[in-house]
Motif scaffolding. Sequence first.
Motif, short mmCIF file in Angstrom:
data_model
loop_
_atom_site.label_atom_id
_atom_site.label_comp_id
_atom_site.label_asym_id
_atom_site.label_seq_id
_atom_site.Cartn_x
_atom_site.Cartn_y
_atom_site.Cartn_z
N VAL A 41 0.80 -1.10 0.00
CA VAL A 41 -0.11 0.01 0.15
C VAL A 41 1.04 1.04 -0.10
O VAL A 41 0.47 2.18 -0.65
CB VAL A 41 -0.91 -0.08 1.19
N ALA A 42 1.92 1.18 0.89
CA ALA A 42 3.03 2.29 0.76
C ALA A 42 3.45 2.70 -0.46
O ALA A 42 3.78 3.69 -0.85
CB ALA A 42 3.85 2.23 2.07
N GLN A 43 3.88 1.47 -1.06
CA GLN A 43 4.51 1.83 -2.39
C GLN A 43 3.77 2.49 -3.44
O GLN A 43 3.85 2.97 -4.30
CB GLN A 43 5.08 0.39 -2.77
N ALA A 44 2.50 1.96 -3.58
CA ALA A 44 1.62 2.50 -4.45
C ALA A 44 1.05 3.76 -4.21
O ALA A 44 1.09 4.55 -5.13
CB ALA A 44 0.07 1.66 -4.51
N ALA A 45 1.06 4.10 -2.72
CA ALA A 45 0.65 5.56 -2.58
C ALA A 45 1.90 6.41 -2.86
O ALA A 45 1.75 7.68 -3.57
CB ALA A 45 0.32 5.80 -1.09
N ALA A 46 3.16 6.02 -2.55
CA ALA A 46 4.39 7.07 -2.98
C ALA A 46 4.30 6.96 -4.30
O ALA A 46 4.70 8.12 -4.67
CB ALA A 46 5.61 6.01 -2.49
N GLN A 47 4.13 6.11 -5.19
CA GLN A 47 4.11 6.24 -6.59
C GLN A 47 2.88 7.33 -7.20
O GLN A 47 3.19 8.13 -8.16
CB GLN A 47 4.13 4.87 -7.26
N LEU A 48 1.88 7.19 -6.46
CA LEU A 48 0.68 7.88 -6.64
C LEU A 48 1.09 9.52 -6.57
O LEU A 48 1.07 10.36 -7.41
CB LEU A 48 -0.38 7.50 -5.87
N HIS A 50 4.20 10.97 -6.31
CA HIS A 50 5.29 11.23 -7.15
C HIS A 50 4.46 11.55 -8.40
O HIS A 50 4.92 12.64 -9.06
CB HIS A 50 6.19 10.11 -7.43
N ASP A 51 3.68 10.81 -9.19
CA ASP A 51 3.11 11.11 -10.49
C ASP A 51 2.17 12.30 -10.29
O ASP A 51 2.14 13.11 -11.38
CB ASP A 51 2.30 9.85 -11.06
N VAL A 52 1.45 12.36 -9.35
CA VAL A 52 0.55 13.37 -9.45
C VAL A 52 1.28 14.89 -9.00
O VAL A 52 0.95 15.86 -9.84
CB VAL A 52 -0.46 13.26 -8.06
N ALA A 53 2.33 14.81 -8.49
CA ALA A 53 3.17 16.10 -8.04
C ALA A 53 3.59 16.44 -9.40
O ALA A 53 3.92 17.56 -9.79
CB ALA A 53 4.18 15.75 -7.17
N GLU A 54 3.90 15.30 -10.41
CA GLU A 54 4.52 15.73 -11.69
C GLU A 54 3.39 16.06 -12.81
O GLU A 54 3.92 15.89 -14.08
CB GLU A 54 5.30 14.39 -12.31
N LEU A 226 1.96 8.61 8.04
CA LEU A 226 3.52 8.54 7.89
C LEU A 226 3.92 9.21 6.60
O LEU A 226 4.91 9.99 6.69
CB LEU A 226 3.78 7.12 7.81
N ALA A 227 3.30 9.00 5.42
CA ALA A 227 3.64 9.45 4.02
C ALA A 227 3.56 11.13 4.15
O ALA A 227 4.56 11.84 3.83
CB ALA A 227 2.66 9.20 2.97
N ALA A 228 2.85 11.77 4.77
CA ALA A 228 2.50 13.26 4.99
C ALA A 228 3.49 13.63 5.85
O ALA A 228 4.10 14.66 5.82
CB ALA A 228 1.10 13.43 5.32
N SER A 229 4.00 12.97 6.92
CA SER A 229 5.09 13.26 7.92
C SER A 229 6.28 13.27 7.45
O SER A 229 7.05 14.23 7.65
CB SER A 229 4.94 12.33 9.16
N VAL A 230 6.67 12.50 6.64
CA VAL A 230 7.97 12.24 6.02
C VAL A 230 8.09 13.37 4.88
O VAL A 230 9.03 13.84 4.77
CB VAL A 230 8.15 10.98 5.07
N ALA A 231 7.09 13.48 3.97
CA ALA A 231 7.03 14.67 3.17
C ALA A 231 7.19 16.12 4.17
O ALA A 231 7.80 16.85 3.43
CB ALA A 231 5.90 14.67 2.28
N LEU A 232 6.67 16.09 5.04
CA LEU A 232 6.54 17.29 5.86
C LEU A 232 7.80 17.59 6.52
O LEU A 232 8.52 18.86 6.47
CB LEU A 232 5.47 17.53 6.95
N GLN A 233 8.68 16.55 6.92
CA GLN A 233 9.83 16.70 7.49
C GLN A 233 10.82 16.92 6.70
O GLN A 233 11.77 18.11 7.00
CB GLN A 233 10.25 15.16 8.17
N ALA A 294 -4.84 7.04 -0.40
CA ALA A 294 -4.49 8.14 -1.50
C ALA A 294 -4.59 9.60 -0.87
O ALA A 294 -3.94 10.59 -1.42
CB ALA A 294 -5.53 8.35 -2.54
N VAL A 295 -5.32 9.67 0.31
CA VAL A 295 -5.18 11.03 1.37
C VAL A 295 -3.54 11.19 1.38
O VAL A 295 -3.33 12.54 1.34
CB VAL A 295 -5.93 11.05 2.25
N GLY A 296 -2.99 10.37 1.96
CA GLY A 296 -1.64 10.64 2.18
C GLY A 296 -0.78 11.04 1.25
O GLY A 296 -0.05 11.99 1.33
N ALA A 297 -0.98 10.40 -0.06
CA ALA A 297 -0.36 10.96 -1.41
C ALA A 297 -0.79 12.25 -1.67
O ALA A 297 0.17 13.22 -2.09
CB ALA A 297 -0.54 9.91 -2.44
N GLY A 298 -2.01 12.79 -1.43
CA GLY A 298 -2.36 14.04 -1.68
C GLY A 298 -1.77 15.13 -0.89
O GLY A 298 -1.49 16.18 -1.18
#
Length: 395
Positions: A41-48, A50-54, A226-233, A294-298
């Motif tokens: 799940v984390a891998q899928a969200a991380a790739q989402l 990256h692609d949405v940011a691009e 976790l995904a949002a926290s890592v990006a924020l850090q 997907a919320v974490g990716a967003g």
Amino acid sequence: MTHTPAKRPWYRPMVARQPDEPHRASTPLELFFDLCFVVAVAQAAAQLHHDVAEDHLLHAVPSYLMVFFAIWWAWMNFTWFASAYDTDDDVYRITTLVQITGALVLAAGVPRAFADADFTVITIGYVIMRLALVAQWLRVARTDLHPGRRACGRRYAIAITIIQVGWVLRLALPDSLLVPGLLVLVLAEIAVPIWAERVAETTWHPEHIAERYGLFTIIVLGESILAASVALQSAVDEHEELGGLLWIGGAGVVIVFAMWWLYFDRPASGLLTSMRVSLFWGYGHYLIFSSAAAVGAGLAVAVDHETHKAHLGGVGVGYAVAVPVAVYLLSVWVLHIRPHQQGLIVVAYPVAAALTLLAPLTPAPVPAVAVAVAALVAVTVVAAHLESRPSAGTR
């Protein structure tokens, strides 16, 4: 006198467990299963993310939904099987660990699937998971005491095996047939339980199923945090201007906390009253799980936009958070609220989803989404207190 612990057998017949078994809780193996699956799940969200940011939305969304189907479907099939036939013998444990291995292989293939549309590794991992479950169903077909359930086990084993051959053959299809082939195989997978259970329904424990789904919802929401926290850090370490980041971080916490509150506001086990209802409820969680991740990716995309790393416009960034939140709200509404509640709370969910989808048009989209979902939580709290208040005739 010393107590000698009971020795776990290496193999025992797979006899269906009782649906009213008392004190049926998730096992350590099931919890370990969930934690390993959340890697995918984390891998899928991380790739989402990256692609949405691009700004590769047309590539990101279909890829994410396809990858998440493989994760969710394998998880769900194991969950319902375990509710009926968890023997906790050595063979069962080893077979389950093989399924976990398949999930880790699938996770390793997620980046390649997003980057190059190469689903070879994901397919290998998925087939490993599914064939391990086939071995379990063959045990049911051989040892269950009920003739109908033995036939049901054979149907599951045959159908799942045939479909796995289809997934492998799909890798050889030309590009023009990959999506149609995918849709056919997905529909076939979804139809297997409906076909197999016609001969005899397997047993399942409502409280156990509700707990399993709830625990996985918690784990996926935790992954979003976790995904949002890592990006924020990462952003905080690189930038001195923290005002906008703090707003995003605070709003993100409110959003995820509200999502947790709304899902667990009312117990779900009482909703699972029949196989038909339970299938709809179980299948509907594809949207709950995928939107929660997907919320974490967003939120990570919103952090990238604040630090000028995203190539997506401000409105698009807002919708990267608002759309999965709205999907989550509507899914919880359909599965938990609309069929079983009445009054203000039934209307509040779609209204909150609509306000969430309008939030990206405001100057501060992520905080606006947080306000909408927090207001919905407030409505549910008020509604619960009004329901619990004794009426005039009972005082």
